[in-house]
Design an enzyme around this catalytic site. Structure first.
Site, PDB file in Angstrom:
ATOM      1  N   GLY A  15      47.781 -34.831 124.509  1.00 20.78           N
ATOM      2  CA  GLY A  15      48.861 -35.773 124.156  1.00 20.78           C
ATOM      3  C   GLY A  15      50.189 -35.308 124.726  1.00 20.78           C
ATOM      4  N   ARG A  76      43.027 -36.975 129.303  1.00 20.23           N
ATOM      5  CA  ARG A  76      41.946 -36.231 128.653  1.00 20.23           C
ATOM      6  C   ARG A  76      40.783 -36.315 129.629  1.00 20.23           C
ATOM      7  NH1 ARG A  76      44.172 -35.276 123.416  1.00 20.23           N
ATOM      8  NH2 ARG A  76      45.528 -36.951 122.799  1.00 20.23           N
ATOM      9  N   ASP A 107      45.553 -27.198 121.674  1.00 15.58           N
ATOM     10  CA  ASP A 107      44.445 -26.221 121.633  1.00 15.58           C
ATOM     11  C   ASP A 107      43.259 -26.610 122.527  1.00 15.58           C
ATOM     12  OD1 ASP A 107      43.740 -28.280 119.979  1.00 15.58           O
ATOM     13  OD2 ASP A 107      43.158 -27.014 118.285  1.00 15.58           O
ATOM     14  N   THR A 130      52.903 -30.024 121.837  1.00 17.86           N
ATOM     15  CA  THR A 130      52.342 -31.029 120.916  1.00 17.86           C
ATOM     16  C   THR A 130      53.341 -31.221 119.785  1.00 17.86           C
ATOM     17  OG1 THR A 130      50.636 -31.440 119.260  1.00 17.86           O
ATOM     18  CG2 THR A 130      50.955 -29.166 119.840  1.00 17.86           C
ATOM     19  N   ASP A 132      52.747 -31.919 116.748  1.00 21.27           N
ATOM     20  CA  ASP A 132      52.211 -31.598 115.409  1.00 21.27           C
ATOM     21  C   ASP A 132      52.563 -30.197 114.892  1.00 21.27           C
ATOM     22  OD1 ASP A 132      51.081 -34.068 115.176  1.00 21.27           O
ATOM     23  OD2 ASP A 132      49.144 -33.458 115.989  1.00 21.27           O
ATOM     24  N   ASP A 134      50.950 -27.494 115.233  1.00 20.18           N
ATOM     25  CA  ASP A 134      49.756 -26.930 114.576  1.00 20.18           C
ATOM     26  C   ASP A 134      49.096 -25.846 115.424  1.00 20.18           C
ATOM     27  OD1 ASP A 134      48.992 -28.634 116.576  1.00 20.18           O
ATOM     28  OD2 ASP A 134      47.413 -29.631 115.450  1.00 20.18           O
ATOM     29  N   ARG A 176      47.329 -35.503 111.562  1.00 18.87           N
ATOM     30  CA  ARG A 176      45.988 -35.729 111.014  1.00 18.87           C
ATOM     31  C   ARG A 176      45.500 -34.493 110.256  1.00 18.87           C
ATOM     32  NH1 ARG A 176      43.851 -38.126 115.747  1.00 18.87           N
ATOM     33  NH2 ARG A 176      45.235 -39.844 115.306  1.00 18.87           N
TER      34      ARG A 176
HETATM   35  P1  ATP Z   1      46.601 -32.626 121.530  1.00 18.65           P
HETATM   36  O1  ATP Z   1      47.085 -31.623 120.525  1.00 18.65           O
HETATM   37  O2  ATP Z   1      47.654 -33.570 121.932  1.00 18.65           O
HETATM   38  O3  ATP Z   1      45.321 -33.298 121.158  1.00 18.65           O
HETATM   39  P2  ATP Z   1      45.013 -31.014 123.287  1.00 18.65           P
HETATM   40  O4  ATP Z   1      45.349 -30.128 124.426  1.00 18.65           O
HETATM   41  O5  ATP Z   1      44.368 -30.367 122.098  1.00 18.65           O
HETATM   42  O6  ATP Z   1      46.330 -31.773 122.906  1.00 18.65           O
HETATM   43  P3  ATP Z   1      42.547 -32.352 124.027  1.00 18.65           P
HETATM   44  O7  ATP Z   1      42.279 -33.758 124.448  1.00 18.65           O
HETATM   45  O8  ATP Z   1      41.783 -31.780 122.900  1.00 18.65           O
HETATM   46  O9  ATP Z   1      44.117 -32.252 123.792  1.00 18.65           O
HETATM   47  O10 ATP Z   1      42.275 -31.416 125.308  1.00 18.65           O
HETATM   48  C1  ATP Z   1      42.884 -31.703 126.563  1.00 18.65           C
HETATM   49  C2  ATP Z   1      41.890 -31.514 127.665  1.00 18.65           C
HETATM   50  O11 ATP Z   1      41.446 -30.156 127.700  1.00 18.65           O
HETATM   51  C3  ATP Z   1      40.586 -32.308 127.508  1.00 18.65           C
HETATM   52  O12 ATP Z   1      40.730 -33.629 127.954  1.00 18.65           O
HETATM   53  C4  ATP Z   1      39.653 -31.525 128.400  1.00 18.65           C
HETATM   54  O13 ATP Z   1      39.851 -31.835 129.759  1.00 18.65           O
HETATM   55  C5  ATP Z   1      40.132 -30.073 128.163  1.00 18.65           C
HETATM   56  N1  ATP Z   1      39.251 -29.460 127.136  1.00 18.65           N
HETATM   57  C6  ATP Z   1      39.316 -29.590 125.789  1.00 18.65           C
HETATM   58  N2  ATP Z   1      38.318 -28.937 125.183  1.00 18.65           N
HETATM   59  C7  ATP Z   1      37.571 -28.386 126.173  1.00 18.65           C
HETATM   60  C8  ATP Z   1      36.379 -27.605 126.212  1.00 18.65           C
HETATM   61  N3  ATP Z   1      35.743 -27.250 125.083  1.00 18.65           N
HETATM   62  N4  ATP Z   1      35.913 -27.226 127.416  1.00 18.65           N
HETATM   63  C9  ATP Z   1      36.545 -27.578 128.555  1.00 18.65           C
HETATM   64  N5  ATP Z   1      37.665 -28.322 128.580  1.00 18.65           N
HETATM   65  C10 ATP Z   1      38.181 -28.710 127.432  1.00 18.65           C
END
Ligand code: ATP
Length: 328
Positions: A15, A76, A107, A130, A132, A134, A176
């Site tokens: 995000g 994503r 994360d 992010t 949040d 978190d 969330r």
């Molecule tokens: P937000 O807090 O906004 O959700 P985020 O970084 O946690 O941010 P995610 O969509 O969970 O957002 O992860 C971003 C991208 O990181 C995913 O679209 C994917 O490409 C990569 N990613 C997440 N988890 C994995 C994983 N277990 N293995 C490989 N790539 C991953």
């Protein structure tokens, strides 16, 4: 001797959050300062897989420190979760001569980065972006402070209507799994009650508190509710419940939604992004990898990515008490 870093790739993933552009700017300019090339990678890990790269010199990031969102776009990428996808990404980075990565996101982004490092021994540094807040290992994530200010600003406006019409407003904010936005913005905006995912206040206590506030002479009230609050009812079900039990209340609901993620970053987020970007690049130059840069006790620190991913942030219990006292 650490491997000399000559070209750093930077991407934003997950995000978007206000301050991501300021962090990109900081990474680009810190690279230029140290005579390292910088490559912007579009659409997060998906752009890495597709080789969607662009060289970024210090002037390419003019006039973005004040902009919300991310000029590199975010995405994503499901393909990056597969070994084949990550192999393609590695081949593209190698072809482009990129020898280290700064990944800005949450994360999930750090999980992907860590996995990539494990498979290809590729240096990776994370910057927490992010709203949040978190993420373990930093008191503030990029965008959190801006989101708080946005929420407080909106609740101030809602209060004008609430007090003019003697109404009770339920305001749903993002969060969330974490109630940091709800708790802090709730206190800042003078909310009567704050419902967060970490704490089950219980329906009875909510009714009791609203009754008490009416009896104490308050004619209007604001209740701030995090998306994932523990009571288990969504904000519209809560409205129905309260109206059924306290018919004297005319409840209105306002779901703030994505407006909380947008907007020009606050000064705090801009300064934080600038500090974290410098630390991320300079840590790579020093040969470090697999860390998240963050802020702890107003110092920029490094936390192993693994800890940042697995660790849980705690809600400040003292703030819960302050909120209780404030609603007296
Ligand atoms: P937000 O807090 O906004 O959700 P985020 O970084 O946690 O941010 P995610 O969509 O969970 O957002 O992860 C971003 C991208 O990181 C995913 O679209 C994917 O490409 C990569 N990613 C997440 N988890 C994995 C994983 N277990 N293995 C490989 N790539 C991953």
């Amino acid at each position: 001797m650490p491997k000399t870093i000559k070209k750093v790739g930077v991407l934003t993933s997950g995000g978007d959050s206000p301050g991501m552009n300021a962090a990109i700017r900081s990474v680009v300019r810190t690279c230029a300062y140290h005579n390292i090339e910088c490559i912007g990678i579009y659409r997060g890990y998906q752009g890495m897989i597709e080789g969607d790269f662009k060289e970024m010199g210090p002037r390419s990031v003019n006039n973005i420190v004040n902009k919300g969102g991310t000029i590199l776009k975010s995405a994503r990428s499901l393909e990056f979760k597969t070994p084949e996808g990550r192999k393609k990404a590695y081949e593209n980075l190698t072809k482009a001569g990129i020898d280290a990565l700064v990944v800005i996101g949450g994360d999930g982004t750090f999980t992907g980065g860590l996995l990539f490092n494990t498979e290809f021994n590729f240096p990776v540094m994370g910057i927490p972006g992010t709203i949040d807040n978190d993420i373990f290992g930093t008191s503030h994530t990029l965008g959190y402070d801006t989101a708080l200010n946005t929420v407080v600003d909106v609740i101030d406006k809602i209060r004008d209507t609430a007090s003019s019409h003697n109404r009770l407003f339920f305001v749903e904010v993002m969060g969330r799994d974490a109630g940091h936005i709800a708790l802090n913005a709730g206190i800042g905006a003078g909310a009567e009650e704050i419902l967060i995912p970490e704490e089950n206040l219980g329906l009875d206590r909510l009714l009791e508190s609203l009754q008490k506030s009416k009896a104490s002479g308050k004619s209007s009230s604001i209740v701030v509710i995090a998306e994932g609050d523990k009571i288990g009812k969504n904000v519209f079900e809560l409205k129905d419940y309260v109206e059924a039990n306290l018919p004297e209340y005319d409840v209105r609901v306002s779901v703030l939604g994505h407006m909380q993620r947008g907007g020009s970053p606050s000064c705090f987020d801009r300064v934080l992004a600038s500090r974290l970007g410098v630390k991320a690049v300079e840590s790579l130059i020093e040969g470090k990898s697999n860390y998240m840069v963050g802020l702890q006790n107003d110092k920029v620190t490094l936390t192993p990515l693994e800890q940042a991913i697995k660790g849980k942030t705690e809600i400040d219990r003292e703030l819960l008490r302050v909120s209780d006292i404030m609603s007296t």
